[in-house]
Design an enzyme around this catalytic site. Structure first.
Site, PDB file in Angstrom:
ATOM      1  N   HIS A  54       0.828  -1.199   0.000  1.00 19.02           N
ATOM      2  CA  HIS A  54       0.000   0.000   0.000  1.00 19.02           C
ATOM      3  C   HIS A  54       0.865   1.253   0.000  1.00 19.02           C
ATOM      4  CE1 HIS A  54       0.481  -1.619   4.084  1.00 19.02           C
ATOM      5  NE2 HIS A  54       0.598  -0.368   4.492  1.00 19.02           N
ATOM      6  N   CYS A 104     -11.518   2.839  32.246  1.00 22.77           N
ATOM      7  CA  CYS A 104     -10.314   3.318  32.919  1.00 22.77           C
ATOM      8  C   CYS A 104     -10.471   4.806  33.217  1.00 22.77           C
ATOM      9  CB  CYS A 104      -9.066   3.070  32.069  1.00 22.77           C
ATOM     10  SG  CYS A 104      -8.979   4.066  30.566  1.00 22.77           S
TER      11      CYS A 104
END
Length: 645
Positions: free
Chosen positions: A67, A177
């Site tokens: 890519h 978290c």
């Protein structure tokens, strides 16, 4: 995602007789150019080969996905070729890989972080299904290959219908978290992946910075056999899961052993049958099978929950106050800034009010909420207001939060909302009795000692200079990078927030600078000493510095988990140096979590000098940690070679 929208039959070729990687890439780039997808064929070709130099684009199972991200690309597209005689010279993570399916992605520069990642992720997800990949390889024509591209969704739906009739456990999970960013999503991904490997249906609800994502539906709550809470802050609406057996763990636990958590949940589901799910559950109801938190864990979760809720208040207040100051200085409006009732004075009061009036009550309220849920919010806010009234600041707010939380927990246990008076107890007895009791204790019993202690802390922090400041900065720096967002890091963070609330901004300036050290060090080590690190570590390292700029330490976690005995001391050493430098020069910061953007808000030195010291300290500490990371990894590899010989 419909892959067919990003390609056409003219960009798909089957059974090609290509002999090498270069032939395949050159051929597919020409196809993209002929189809009008490129501005410059040569420019894009260079981008693809530059990417090939970084790391292999060959994957196991005969697959290669080269890519290129380049301004030479007009619009995102991809070309595909199936190879009749597999290519053997394509560098792959699997040395035995022989490439028979090549997918070339062409991405414009401006879509590098969006379309590129989405497309790559979509292909990797689909190609992990052997039947989908086989369908592409067996296509006899470009038109057939084009039709096969989006067959995956149909096959996935059929597979889902099939699994509905199969016997398999369904485990729900909630991850949360304090910052609501890295750990929340990393833990969710780990649990989902482990569920697929174990053949268990796993659905994860993320309670992060964007609120609740993928919220569990009533259908899933009814069907589930157990729930896993991987959290360091209080789970929102936890009462939804009161009918399920529970496994509770820290948010980082799935990163270490997600399969173990799922196995424990399955065992618990077999041992403790789930109860009846109720659409509406009374506040405070607890299932008999629920795990009771240890007192130590409850204290920690309460503190982290309170801090997570005041972060937006501190950031908004600090930035608003800083904006007022910067405007007054930039346009010489000091008179307007100090004139009561003026627009700039009002802006200043808004920012200052968020910090001086709201911060402590919100801290206390949500600490109480973590312990005793919604009924504790009213008494918690009252405790915070009382802390402001008696001048006990952050310390008073924390103690008030504990008092409100545990007192309401006691009330809920001994005065339960049942029968005719259920509503009266929940909406009157709990908040009113809690507010009167906690408020009175704060105002008339512990107020004066707390105020004395808080003022003493402010005076002590203000007196730190020279060697004392060096020691404090070094300790905070070492703690910040010891566990990269874990309990030790959070303890340092809590201290810095408390100091900030008390008017001392030096500790957080040191902490904020240190938050960049681990990320910068990992990136530098994997680039300069790349021969000592795996290809996967090199790829992670290339992105970690960006997290560091945002003040996120979690990017270095994979390195710490893989080799803690060498990585932790290396990161702590550089971080301690950074913290000591910032504290020694008396730099201050009154806005937490702003990353590189903190440069414009530093206090204590002229803006350019302060920014140079603060950023320079982070780079210098990262350099120390980087050198140690390379040296220790080199030593480890040398030792392994000697043992192998």
């Amino acid at each position: 995602m419909e892959l067919s929208k990003l390609t056409s039959p003219n960009l798909l070729r089957t059974k090609l007789k290509l002999q090498s990687k270069k032939e395949a890439i050159d051929y597919l780039v020409k196809q993209l150019d002929d189809e009008g997808k490129l501005k410059s064929k040569e420019g894009f070709l260079k981008a693809v080969y530059d990417r090939e130099e970084l790391s292999p684009t060959g994957f196991e199972g005969g697959l290669a996905i080269p890519h290129g991200k380049s301004p030479s690309v007009k619009e995102a597209a991809f070309a595909v070729a199936t190879i009749e005689n597999p290519i053997t010279d394509w560098e792959s993570l699997d040395p035995t890989n022989q490439v028979e399916l090549v997918i070339l992605l062409a991405i414009p520069d401006e879509e590098a972080g969006s379309t590129h990642l989405s497309l790559l992720s979509e292909f990797m997800t689909r190609l992990s299904d052997p039947s989908y990949k086989e369908g592409l390889l067996k296509a006899e024509s470009s038109e057939e290959l084009f039709k096969q591209l989006d067959n995956f969704e149909q096959e996935e739906e059929q597979e889902e219908e099939k699994t509905k009739t199969e016997e398999s456990r369904t485990i729900l999970a909630v991850t949360a978290c304090p910052a609501g960013i890295a750990h929340t999503y990393m833990a969710a991904e780990a649990l989902t992946k482990a569920g697929k490997e174990l053949g268990v249906h796993v659905y994860v609800e993320k309670q992060g910075a964007n609120g609740i994502e993928d919220r569990h539906s009533s259908e899933k709550l009814k069907k589930a056999d157990a729930v896993i809470f991987a959290n360091d802050v209080a789970v929102k609406d936890e009462e939804r899961f009161s009918h399920l057996p529970k496994v509770k763990a820290a948010v980082a636990a799935p990163l270490r052993d997600a399969k173990g958590l799922l196995t424990k949940a399955i065992e618990k589901a077999e041992k403790y049958p789930k109860g009846e799910y109720k659409e509406e559950i009374d506040t405070g109801s607890d299932a008999e099978e629920s795990d009771h938190k240890k007192f130590k864990t409850e204290i920690k979760d309460s503190i982290l929950t309170g801090i997570s809720y005041i972060i937006p208040i501190i950031v908004a207040g600090g930035m608003t106050l800083a904006a007022a100051v910067l405007i007054s200085q930039a346009f010489n409006l000091q008179g307007v800034y100090e004139t009561e009732g003026s627009w700039l004075w009002l802006l200043r009061q808004l920012g200052g009010g968020l910090l001086s009036q709201l911060m402590v009550p919100i801290l206390a309220a949500y600490m109480a909420y973590s312990i005793a849920d919604k009924p504790a919010l009213g008494p918690g806010f009252a405790a915070g207001v009382a802390a402001n009234l008696i001048g006990s600041g952050f310390l008073g707010g924390m103690l008030g939060g504990f008092l409100a939380g545990f007192f309401l927990k006691f009330l809920k246990k001994n005065i339960q909302p049942k029968g005719t008076f259920a509503g009266f107890i929940s909406f009157w007895v709990y908040p009113v009795l809690g507010t009167l009791a906690v408020g009175s204790i704060m105002l008339f019993v512990i107020g004066e000692p707390l105020a004395w202690l808080n003022n003493g802390l402010i005076d002590w922090l203000g007196s730190l200079s020279g060697a004392n400041a060096l020691i404090l900065g070094a300790i905070l720096g070492g703690m910040a990078s010891f566990d990269l967002g874990g309990p030790v890091n959070k303890a340092a963070y809590t201290f810095c927030i408390g100091a900030m609330a008390s008017g001392n901004f030096i500790p957080y300036a040191a902490f904020a600078s240190v938050k960049m050290v681990s990320a910068f060090a990992v990136t530098g080590a994997t680039i300069i000493g790349k021969q000592y690190f795996s290809l996967q570590e090199q790829e992670i390292g290339k992105q970690t510095w960006l997290l560091g700029l945002a003040g996120i330490t979690e990017g270095a976690i994979p390195f710490m988990i893989n080799d803690p005995l060498r990585v932790i001391p290396s990161l702590v050493a550089g971080s301690a140096v950074t913290g000591a430098i910032v504290a020694y020069f008396d730099l201050g910061l009154n806005v937490p979590g702003a990353g590189i953007f903190s440069l414009a808000l530093l206090q204590g030195k002229p803006i350019l000098l302060g920014a140079s010291i603060w950023l320079g300290a982070a780079i210098f500490g990262a350099l120390i940690s980087m050198i140690l990371l390379i040296i220790t990894r080199k030593s480890k590899l040398a030792k392994e070679e000697r043992l192998a010989a």
